[in-house]
Motif scaffolding. Structure first.
Motif, PDB file in Angstrom:
ATOM      1  N   THR A 109       0.830  -1.206   0.000  1.00  0.00           N
ATOM      2  CA  THR A 109       0.000   0.000   0.000  1.00  0.00           C
ATOM      3  C   THR A 109       0.866   1.259   0.000  1.00  0.00           C
ATOM      4  OG1 THR A 109      -0.100   0.271   2.410  1.00  0.00           O
ATOM      5  CG2 THR A 109      -1.717  -1.232   1.394  1.00  0.00           C
ATOM      6  N   GLU A 179      -3.267   0.202  -4.349  1.00  0.00           N
ATOM      7  CA  GLU A 179      -3.407  -0.519  -3.088  1.00  0.00           C
ATOM      8  C   GLU A 179      -3.678  -2.009  -3.310  1.00  0.00           C
ATOM      9  OE1 GLU A 179      -3.722   1.562   0.231  1.00  0.00           O
ATOM     10  OE2 GLU A 179      -2.482   2.560  -1.273  1.00  0.00           O
ATOM     11  N   TYR A 181      -5.250  -4.650  -0.814  1.00  0.00           N
ATOM     12  CA  TYR A 181      -5.873  -4.624   0.507  1.00  0.00           C
ATOM     13  C   TYR A 181      -5.581  -5.892   1.301  1.00  0.00           C
ATOM     14  CZ  TYR A 181      -8.151  -0.372  -0.928  1.00  0.00           C
ATOM     15  OH  TYR A 181      -8.379   0.911  -1.348  1.00  0.00           O
TER      16      TYR A 181
END
Length: 216
Positions: A109, A179, A181
């Protein structure tokens, strides 16, 4: 500089001009970064045949790494789905030495990227989120890179320099685009979707590093 811990790096060479060290970073080093580390190794072995000749070392660590912990069982299952080897993995907490020795840091991230860069060690020009690096690599003219026949390490270093030069010109379409996750605690289907996401992001990176496309 020292050689990687047993079972961690693709090649057991000490850090030198003949090696290129890739460091994958997530939070706990039990889900995303282990998956990315082992998928990278698997893809490199697939492209290079014998990864020991490549000089590429692939490692991982976590900003809140669970030192000595095994990867999550669902992460192991995802790796097995891809035919990658999950065995022998041990989690690590991200340390200054890991960043100092790394030639390329790929994070899950943007927050992880910021944490690595905040550690100093001139890490800014060699630290990217995985998806950010993929986006930049796709924009690089591969004919401008050294021929991989002359050495994958030289090509890898040139790739990082080219990506860093493009960073300010090729921005993400939105904040989510860079990103990956966290699947920690999620069911296996979500882990598998994250594994697919990571694999798809890695494919153009490994192709660029090696000059060899994925075997069909």
């Amino acid at each position: 500089m020292t050689a990687p811990e047993t079972g961690r790096g693709i090649a057991g060479f000490p850090g030198s001009a003949d090696t290129f060290r890739i460091l994958h970073v997530s939070t706990g080093n039990v889900c995303r970064s282990p998956i990315t580390e082992r998928l990278t190794r698997h893809a490199l072995a697939d492209r290079l045949g014998d990864p020991l000749t490549g000089g590429l070392i692939v490692e991982s660590a976590g900003t809140w790494g669970h030192e000595g912990a095994p990867m999550e069982t669902n992460a192991e299952t995802v790796l097995a789905d891809f035919g990658a080897d999950p065995t022998g993995f041990m989690g690590r907490e991200l340390l200054d030495d890991h960043v100092i020795r790394a030639d390329l840091v790929l994070t899950a991230t943007r927050d992880h990227r910021a944490q690595v860069i905040s550690m100093g060690h001139s890490a800014g020009l060699r630290t990217f989120t995985l998806k950010e690096f993929t986006r930049l690599v796709r924009a690089i003219d591969m004919t401008t890179l050294p021929d991989p026949d002359g050495g994958v390490v030289e090509r890898a270093r040139a790739l990082v320099r080219a990506a860093a030069a493009l960073r300010g010109w090729l921005l993400a379409p939105n904040v989510e685009a860079d990103e990956v996750y966290d699947p920690y605690g999620a069911p296996l289907p979500f882990f598998r979707s994250v594994g697919d996401e990571i694999s798809q992001a890695l494919d153009p990176v490994v192709t660029a590093l090696t000059g060899v496309p994925a075997h069909m």
